[in-house]
Design an enzyme around this catalytic site. Structure first.
Site, mmCIF file in Angstrom:
data_model
loop_
_atom_site.group_PDB
_atom_site.id
_atom_site.type_symbol
_atom_site.label_atom_id
_atom_site.label_comp_id
_atom_site.label_asym_id
_atom_site.label_seq_id
_atom_site.Cartn_x
_atom_site.Cartn_y
_atom_site.Cartn_z
ATOM 1 N N THR A 11 0.902 -1.305 -0.013
ATOM 2 C CA THR A 11 -0.145 0.175 0.160
ATOM 3 C C THR A 11 0.811 1.315 0.066
ATOM 4 O OG1 THR A 11 -0.337 -0.221 2.355
ATOM 5 C CG2 THR A 11 -1.893 -0.956 0.932
ATOM 6 N N SER A 124 18.346 1.058 2.739
ATOM 7 C CA SER A 124 18.278 2.508 2.465
ATOM 8 C C SER A 124 19.599 3.471 2.795
ATOM 9 C CB SER A 124 17.393 3.188 3.617
ATOM 10 O OG SER A 124 17.666 4.631 3.585
ATOM 11 N N GLU A 126 20.099 6.025 4.154
ATOM 12 C CA GLU A 126 20.311 6.101 5.609
ATOM 13 C C GLU A 126 21.098 5.301 6.441
ATOM 14 O OE1 GLU A 126 19.277 8.772 7.504
ATOM 15 O OE2 GLU A 126 18.620 9.789 5.291
ATOM 16 N N TYR A 148 15.978 4.764 12.296
ATOM 17 C CA TYR A 148 15.319 4.244 11.097
ATOM 18 C C TYR A 148 16.643 3.526 10.501
ATOM 19 C CZ TYR A 148 14.251 4.149 6.155
ATOM 20 O OH TYR A 148 13.715 3.586 4.830
ATOM 21 N N ASN A 177 16.701 8.306 -1.931
ATOM 22 C CA ASN A 177 15.253 8.996 -2.148
ATOM 23 C C ASN A 177 14.719 8.896 -3.492
ATOM 24 O OD1 ASN A 177 17.060 10.168 0.028
ATOM 25 N ND2 ASN A 177 15.150 11.542 0.493
ATOM 26 N N GLU A 185 2.647 12.370 1.930
ATOM 27 C CA GLU A 185 2.541 13.895 2.121
ATOM 28 C C GLU A 185 3.336 14.360 3.297
ATOM 29 O OE1 GLU A 185 -1.579 15.079 2.472
ATOM 30 O OE2 GLU A 185 -2.223 13.991 0.649
HETATM 31 P P1 NDP Z 1 5.944 4.160 2.057
HETATM 32 O O1 NDP Z 1 6.195 4.866 3.470
HETATM 33 O O2 NDP Z 1 5.106 4.895 1.083
HETATM 34 O O3 NDP Z 1 5.137 2.850 2.127
HETATM 35 C C1 NDP Z 1 5.337 1.973 3.701
HETATM 36 C C2 NDP Z 1 4.626 0.782 3.535
HETATM 37 O O4 NDP Z 1 4.932 0.156 4.760
HETATM 38 C C3 NDP Z 1 2.951 0.943 3.579
HETATM 39 O O5 NDP Z 1 2.708 -0.164 2.799
HETATM 40 C C4 NDP Z 1 2.544 0.668 4.957
HETATM 41 O O6 NDP Z 1 1.472 0.252 5.331
HETATM 42 C C5 NDP Z 1 3.577 -0.450 5.552
HETATM 43 N N1 NDP Z 1 3.852 -0.184 6.900
HETATM 44 C C6 NDP Z 1 4.145 1.015 7.771
HETATM 45 N N2 NDP Z 1 4.228 0.739 8.855
HETATM 46 C C7 NDP Z 1 4.075 -0.620 9.045
HETATM 47 C C8 NDP Z 1 3.591 -1.343 10.081
HETATM 48 N N3 NDP Z 1 4.031 -1.243 11.205
HETATM 49 N N4 NDP Z 1 3.463 -2.850 9.975
HETATM 50 C C9 NDP Z 1 3.506 -3.240 8.638
HETATM 51 N N5 NDP Z 1 3.328 -2.227 7.608
HETATM 52 C C10 NDP Z 1 3.621 -1.049 7.660
HETATM 53 O O7 NDP Z 1 7.358 3.728 1.669
HETATM 54 P P2 NDP Z 1 7.950 3.603 0.270
HETATM 55 O O8 NDP Z 1 7.101 2.650 -0.624
HETATM 56 O O9 NDP Z 1 8.313 5.183 -0.057
HETATM 57 O O10 NDP Z 1 9.210 2.705 0.511
HETATM 58 C C11 NDP Z 1 9.315 1.406 0.402
HETATM 59 C C12 NDP Z 1 10.355 0.868 1.397
HETATM 60 O O11 NDP Z 1 11.459 1.430 0.983
HETATM 61 C C13 NDP Z 1 10.383 1.215 2.674
HETATM 62 O O12 NDP Z 1 10.862 0.266 3.420
HETATM 63 C C14 NDP Z 1 11.307 2.362 2.914
HETATM 64 O O13 NDP Z 1 11.939 2.481 4.271
HETATM 65 C C15 NDP Z 1 12.498 2.044 1.904
HETATM 66 N N6 NDP Z 1 13.133 3.182 1.263
HETATM 67 C C16 NDP Z 1 12.371 3.982 0.486
HETATM 68 C C17 NDP Z 1 12.990 5.040 0.044
HETATM 69 C C18 NDP Z 1 12.240 6.130 -0.762
HETATM 70 O O14 NDP Z 1 12.922 7.209 -1.151
HETATM 71 N N7 NDP Z 1 10.958 5.980 -1.123
HETATM 72 C C19 NDP Z 1 14.444 5.230 0.025
HETATM 73 C C20 NDP Z 1 15.071 4.114 0.727
HETATM 74 C C21 NDP Z 1 14.357 3.009 1.380
HETATM 75 P P3 NDP Z 1 0.197 1.229 5.623
HETATM 76 O O15 NDP Z 1 -0.278 1.545 4.303
HETATM 77 O O16 NDP Z 1 -0.781 0.158 6.416
HETATM 78 O O17 NDP Z 1 0.497 2.177 6.515
HETATM 79 P P1 GDR Z 2 14.448 11.499 3.973
HETATM 80 O O1 GDR Z 2 13.155 12.217 3.423
HETATM 81 O O2 GDR Z 2 14.471 11.541 5.450
HETATM 82 O O3 GDR Z 2 15.391 11.635 3.168
HETATM 83 O O4 GDR Z 2 13.969 9.810 4.001
HETATM 84 P P2 GDR Z 2 12.239 13.295 3.689
HETATM 85 O O5 GDR Z 2 11.435 13.892 2.582
HETATM 86 O O6 GDR Z 2 11.565 13.359 4.932
HETATM 87 O O7 GDR Z 2 13.400 14.469 3.954
HETATM 88 C C1 GDR Z 2 14.347 14.966 2.839
HETATM 89 C C2 GDR Z 2 15.313 16.093 3.593
HETATM 90 O O8 GDR Z 2 14.256 17.169 3.779
HETATM 91 C C3 GDR Z 2 14.302 17.949 4.947
HETATM 92 N N1 GDR Z 2 13.481 18.529 5.342
HETATM 93 C C4 GDR Z 2 11.939 18.263 5.413
HETATM 94 N N2 GDR Z 2 11.724 16.830 5.427
HETATM 95 C C5 GDR Z 2 10.281 16.831 5.905
HETATM 96 N N3 GDR Z 2 9.950 15.475 5.770
HETATM 97 N N4 GDR Z 2 9.346 17.630 6.190
HETATM 98 C C6 GDR Z 2 9.857 18.984 6.212
HETATM 99 O O9 GDR Z 2 9.167 19.886 6.292
HETATM 100 C C7 GDR Z 2 11.275 19.334 6.105
HETATM 101 N N5 GDR Z 2 11.995 20.337 5.624
HETATM 102 C C8 GDR Z 2 13.054 19.927 5.589
HETATM 103 C C9 GDR Z 2 14.779 16.631 5.889
HETATM 104 O O10 GDR Z 2 15.300 17.196 7.029
HETATM 105 C C10 GDR Z 2 15.907 15.943 5.003
HETATM 106 O O11 GDR Z 2 16.967 16.471 5.181
HETATM 107 C C11 GDR Z 2 13.401 9.141 2.879
HETATM 108 C C12 GDR Z 2 12.390 7.842 3.377
HETATM 109 O O12 GDR Z 2 11.762 7.615 1.908
HETATM 110 C C13 GDR Z 2 13.308 6.827 3.917
HETATM 111 O O13 GDR Z 2 12.335 5.898 3.954
HETATM 112 C C14 GDR Z 2 14.353 6.679 3.031
HETATM 113 O O14 GDR Z 2 15.218 5.504 3.496
HETATM 114 C C15 GDR Z 2 15.386 7.623 2.763
HETATM 115 O O15 GDR Z 2 14.291 8.611 2.035
HETATM 116 C C16 GDR Z 2 16.436 7.339 1.786
#
Ligand code: NDP
Ligand code: GDR
Length: 323
Positions: A11, A124, A126, A148, A177, A185
């Protein structure tokens, strides 16, 4: 016979794009969803009826094992995670529990009940945290700086260990990212694209952000799920860094997003120090050369196109809501 895939976190942003990619390739797709998330149609939209939902908490080893044993998936993609880095500071224990131990539970289920399943773990950038070198590749030492990152590192090593100790086909995709109109959002790119759209339509007045100078290696999510799939098609399991190799600042993103709607971000953005993270790294940028060499994969969409895609999608959504 159609290949069968199980996706945790279906999801989420990546879950949707990956499910769509696999369905288009003829896979039978199952999504593991937490039991309290019953109506997935808001997240899966047009593909809702094409995937089979399985319900389990990632804390529930028994149910995970039963599902894996019953499905015998060809491929498992572990994408589920509380994925907001900033929030992980306030919920460190549950972050480790879901991300770190959750991955271990899946690996155990595969080892015990479906050892031929191939597993992708969503690792990640991170995990690099306070990186000693920049850009980072598969050899760069890890030094996570938030709960994380620590949790993702635990999962990373569990994958490496199950691969080395039990011969499982398990891989880490160390992604930087990646964004899209499906980004949550609470992440900065979507927060900005949504605000630019709403301000342009007169629905919002201001946008409050944290550190505008933070830099990220931002790519386009639909391309990253292609790399996930490619990793599981290789002859041998391995880990890959996936990113663009280029960084931009949050300020750059703001400027591009507001320009897209003919506004100047400086007229609308406020800074709230509470949104600045306790520890923040500035050097995270990918060296994706191994992915290019071995998988033939490259991030293709430049940031300005990602911004345009996201702002335009939010404008359409907001206009539809107004009708
Ligand atoms: P999202 O935050 O969009 O989606 C996260 C998913 O994990 C959702 O389906 C959510 O389900 C589920 N989830 C969250 N908490 C729980 C929980 N406690 N138990 C079971 N399921 C849970 O993440 P992305 O699609 O952006 O990312 C996918 C994966 O890649 C993640 O593991 C993220 O950490 C990793 N990642 C993402 C990056 C990015 O830039 N997008 C970069 C690096 C790593 P629900 O809808 O029910 O909340
Ligand atoms: P990140 O993404 O922490 O890199 O994790 P995020 O978009 O939250 O932050 C990116 C950068 O923007 C700065 N920032 C803010 N961030 C948020 N969320 N809200 C704000 O208002 C704001 N203002 C400035 C943050 O400090 C940060 O530097 C994402 C996630 O998808 C992780 O799950 C994944 O592992 C990493 O990318 C790679």
């Amino acid at each position: 016979m159609a290949k069968r895939a199980l996706i945790t976190g279906i999801t989420g942003q990546d879950g949707y794009y990956l499910a769509k990619l696999l369905l288009d390739k003829g896979y039978e797709v199952h999504g593991l969803v937490r039991p309290d998330h019953y109506d997935v149609s808001d997240r899966l939209g047009d593909i809702t009826d094409r995937v089979t939902i399985e319900h389990a908490e990632l804390t529930d080893s028994l149910t995970i094992r039963v599902i894996v044993e019953r499905l015998q998936p060809d491929e498992i993609y572990n994408l589920a995670a509380p994925s907001h880095v900033g929030r992980s500071f306030s919920v460190p224990e549950s972050t480790i529990e879901i991300v770190g131990v959750g991955c271990l539970r899946l690996l155990e289920a595969v080892r015990q009940a479906s050892p031929r399943s191939r597993l992708y773990q969503a690792a990640s950038s991170e995990m690099f945290g306070r990186a000693a070198v920049s850009p980072q590749n598969e050899q760069t030492p890890f030094h996570p700086r938030n709960p994380y990152g620590v949790a993702k590192l635990a999962a990373y090593w569990a994958v490496v260990n199950y691969r080395e100790t039990y011969g499982l086909f398990a891989c880490n995709g160390i992604t930087y990212n990646h964004e899209s109109e499906r980004r949550g959002e609470e992440f900065v790119t979507r927060k900005i694209s949504m605000a630019a759209a709403r301000i342009a339509l007169g629905l919002q007045k201001r946008l409050t952000l944290g550190n505008l100078d933070a830099r990220r290696d931002w790519g386009f999510a639909p391309e990253y799920v292609e790399a996930m799939w490619l990793m599981l098609q290789q002859p041998e399991p391995d880990d890959f860094v996936l990113g663009t190799g280029v960084t931009h600042s949050v300020r750059d993103f703001c400027e591009a997003a507001f320009n897209r709607v003919n506004l100047n971000y400086k007229d609308f953005v406020d800074i709230d120090p509470a949104l600045v993270r306790p520890s923040e790294e500035h050097l995270l940028v990918a060296d994706p050369s191994k992915a290019a060499r071995v998988l033939g994969w490259r991030a293709r969409t430049p940031l300005r196109d990602i911004v345009a895609h996201m702002v335009d999608a939010d404008l359409s959504r907001q206009r539809r809501a107004l009708r």
